[in-house]
Motif scaffolding. Sequence first.
Motif, PDB file in Angstrom:
ATOM      1  N   ALA A 157      34.656  47.334  31.207  1.00 44.83           N
ATOM      2  CA  ALA A 157      35.883  48.066  31.550  1.00 44.83           C
ATOM      3  C   ALA A 157      36.240  47.937  33.028  1.00 44.83           C
ATOM      4  O   ALA A 157      35.391  47.694  33.876  1.00 44.83           O
ATOM      5  CB  ALA A 157      35.723  49.541  31.191  1.00 44.83           C
ATOM      6  N   LYS A 158      37.503  48.106  33.289  1.00 43.99           N
ATOM      7  CA  LYS A 158      37.971  48.166  34.676  1.00 43.99           C
ATOM      8  C   LYS A 158      37.722  49.568  35.231  1.00 43.99           C
ATOM      9  O   LYS A 158      37.604  50.545  34.488  1.00 43.99           O
ATOM     10  CB  LYS A 158      39.462  47.836  34.740  1.00 43.99           C
ATOM     11  N   GLN A 159      37.681  49.639  36.557  1.00 44.95           N
ATOM     12  CA  GLN A 159      37.342  50.912  37.216  1.00 44.95           C
ATOM     13  C   GLN A 159      38.275  52.053  36.818  1.00 44.95           C
ATOM     14  O   GLN A 159      37.846  53.174  36.630  1.00 44.95           O
ATOM     15  CB  GLN A 159      37.361  50.733  38.731  1.00 44.95           C
ATOM     16  N   GLU A 190      39.614  52.689  34.169  1.00 40.96           N
ATOM     17  CA  GLU A 190      39.456  53.158  32.791  1.00 40.96           C
ATOM     18  C   GLU A 190      38.220  54.032  32.618  1.00 40.96           C
ATOM     19  O   GLU A 190      37.885  54.424  31.507  1.00 40.96           O
ATOM     20  CB  GLU A 190      39.313  51.951  31.839  1.00 40.96           C
ATOM     21  N   GLN A 191      37.534  54.334  33.715  1.00 39.47           N
ATOM     22  CA  GLN A 191      36.168  54.816  33.563  1.00 39.47           C
ATOM     23  C   GLN A 191      35.974  56.261  33.121  1.00 39.47           C
ATOM     24  O   GLN A 191      34.873  56.636  32.745  1.00 39.47           O
ATOM     25  CB  GLN A 191      35.374  54.573  34.839  1.00 39.47           C
ATOM     26  N   TYR A 247      34.247  45.967  39.202  1.00 42.48           N
ATOM     27  CA  TYR A 247      33.117  46.309  40.063  1.00 42.48           C
ATOM     28  C   TYR A 247      32.391  47.560  39.587  1.00 42.48           C
ATOM     29  O   TYR A 247      32.996  48.591  39.304  1.00 42.48           O
ATOM     30  CB  TYR A 247      33.618  46.524  41.495  1.00 42.48           C
ATOM     31  N   SER A 284      29.535  55.205  40.852  1.00 43.23           N
ATOM     32  CA  SER A 284      30.283  53.952  40.845  1.00 43.23           C
ATOM     33  C   SER A 284      31.598  54.194  41.568  1.00 43.23           C
ATOM     34  O   SER A 284      32.271  55.188  41.337  1.00 43.23           O
ATOM     35  CB  SER A 284      30.530  53.537  39.405  1.00 43.23           C
ATOM     36  N   MET A 295      31.246  49.510  33.705  1.00 43.25           N
ATOM     37  CA  MET A 295      31.603  50.422  32.628  1.00 43.25           C
ATOM     38  C   MET A 295      31.855  49.632  31.353  1.00 43.25           C
ATOM     39  O   MET A 295      32.376  48.530  31.383  1.00 43.25           O
ATOM     40  CB  MET A 295      32.855  51.212  33.007  1.00 43.25           C
ATOM     41  N   ALA A 296      31.488  50.240  30.256  1.00 45.77           N
ATOM     42  CA  ALA A 296      31.666  49.573  28.968  1.00 45.77           C
ATOM     43  C   ALA A 296      33.022  49.938  28.390  1.00 45.77           C
ATOM     44  O   ALA A 296      33.304  51.101  28.143  1.00 45.77           O
ATOM     45  CB  ALA A 296      30.564  50.002  27.999  1.00 45.77           C
ATOM     46  N   ALA A 297      33.846  48.951  28.173  1.00 49.41           N
ATOM     47  CA  ALA A 297      35.170  49.199  27.604  1.00 49.41           C
ATOM     48  C   ALA A 297      35.065  49.602  26.142  1.00 49.41           C
ATOM     49  O   ALA A 297      34.074  49.302  25.472  1.00 49.41           O
ATOM     50  CB  ALA A 297      36.028  47.955  27.734  1.00 49.41           C
ATOM     51  N   TYR A 298      36.083  50.274  25.682  1.00 51.04           N
ATOM     52  CA  TYR A 298      36.194  50.601  24.259  1.00 51.04           C
ATOM     53  C   TYR A 298      36.629  49.337  23.530  1.00 51.04           C
ATOM     54  O   TYR A 298      37.770  48.909  23.637  1.00 51.04           O
ATOM     55  CB  TYR A 298      37.189  51.747  24.088  1.00 51.04           C
ATOM     56  N   HIS A 304      40.274  56.188  25.701  1.00 52.33           N
ATOM     57  CA  HIS A 304      39.350  55.059  25.876  1.00 52.33           C
ATOM     58  C   HIS A 304      38.074  55.259  25.063  1.00 52.33           C
ATOM     59  O   HIS A 304      37.054  54.642  25.343  1.00 52.33           O
ATOM     60  CB  HIS A 304      38.993  54.899  27.353  1.00 52.33           C
TER      61      HIS A 304
END
Lengths: 264, 264
Positions: free
Chosen positions: A62-64, A66-67, A118, A263, B1-4, B69
């Motif tokens: 995921a992008k930052q 979206e965290q 990142y 993070s 981070m792990a995306a959905y 998400h």
Amino acid sequence: MAAYVQDVIMLVGDSLTQGGFVPHGFAQQLAHVYNRKLDVFNRGLSGYNTTWGLPVFEQVFAKQHEQQHVPKVRLLTIWYGANDACIPPSPQHVPLPEFSANLRTMIRSVTSPSSPHYSAITKIILITPPPVNTHQRGADLASRDPPRPLDREFETTHQYAEAVKIVGAQEGVPVIDLWTILYDACGRVEEKLSEYLYDGLHVNQKGYQVVFDEIIKTVSKHYPELHYDKLQNVFIGHADINFENLRESLQKRIAMPSPIPASK
Amino acid sequence: MAAYVQDVIMLVGDSLTQGGFVPHGFAQQLAHVYNRKLDVFNRGLSGYNTTWGLPVFEQVFAKQHEQQHVPKVRLLTIWYGANDACIPPSPQHVPLPEFSANLRTMIRSVTSPSSPHYSAITKIILITPPPVNTHQRGADLASRDPPRPLDREFETTHQYAEAVKIVGAQEGVPVIDLWTILYDACGRVEEKLSEYLYDGLHVNQKGYQVVFDEIIKTVSKHYPELHYDKLQNVFIGHADINFENLRESLQKRIAMPSPIPASK
């Protein structure tokens, strides 16, 4: 909907990773020992090389921005090369310099502060492809209908394994040199690799055991704070529940008992 | 981070669920057959009963406003009763009416449109506790240091299993009656349950095989659209990649190939 309760171990790679949830596979074993602490996301994709894996990587990591409700990736394994090393004109073939560059791009998308992906808390482990047993692989392909010629060469895959080691050294990422570990374990006799490979290309139960053991060894050495014995259960053990204050006692906790850097 | 990226199968319950990631366990087998389609979240908590499981349930099952998400729970197994049925004054004991009410609360928190956790697309399966082999369990407890008296009775656990069936019928949720399946498989001879239980309380590999097979049977019968053969890989098979349009071809897809009703 599943709430964000546990952080995760993400496994990225090809069919060697995809197969990890078989009994005694490395994903199964990680899921078992990290139960109640970290979830295991298997993002292995059979047949994929790093060129195809790269656009996937950008979607699974995921992008930052979206965290908020998204689990953090605490541990990331990247295990590619077995398909990149296919002999041209196989569409799976990726030239060696491009293979190295792709691996570097994946790593830096996590480690570079300027990357949208990142993640300072994500610890990475690289794994080299296993050696190919061309005798076993050749026999397997020849037995198919229609028969297929050998698609990988022993020494070529070795070069891709060496490339993983170089990228790891350059990027400061620990590498499990599975290629050398398995080849040495067989007394450097290619035919004997059938002890660890079920078809000359994919590891069997004994091969996955080596992968799991090496991951735990690497975690112990480089990321000891992530060893499963160092993490606490997200939900308290039943014998420790405080009946005077049930709801508070049953609040989820972070698996890492000590403060961790957030993070960015 | 792990995306959905993938939706999930969530497993809720006690140690019988927690142990599901052992080799050949039901969590391992689900993770393997649903690989690249649905992730498996094991939320089993050893020693827990439904009274303690309830505040946990509210934390692991996200609220509607958190869903952006967050993966959707496509399949949810609820497998409690083994500890609720402990003999008083064990702190694990939950009176039978309260046990039924707790199960009902978990189910309705998902199925009731007025619940903050409401999720129309989540399909639920209830599982009854396995029968207790009091001979095996008694011997196990007596062998401990210090020895402990028998903590469960054969007929009591049976009543809790029956209660699960009643709740399932009332709420319209399919029930895997593991209690009866295993007892019948042993010719209704308690001592013979050691074939499916390793310590008189917890299922062994053969017991987990029954659980997995019954889950797939129940899915096939009640939720056929969720059978793993009906789902597509989230990322396309490597042989189907369109090299003319690589990025678009490698876009993640929803595992359900047909339109599905959105969660409200």
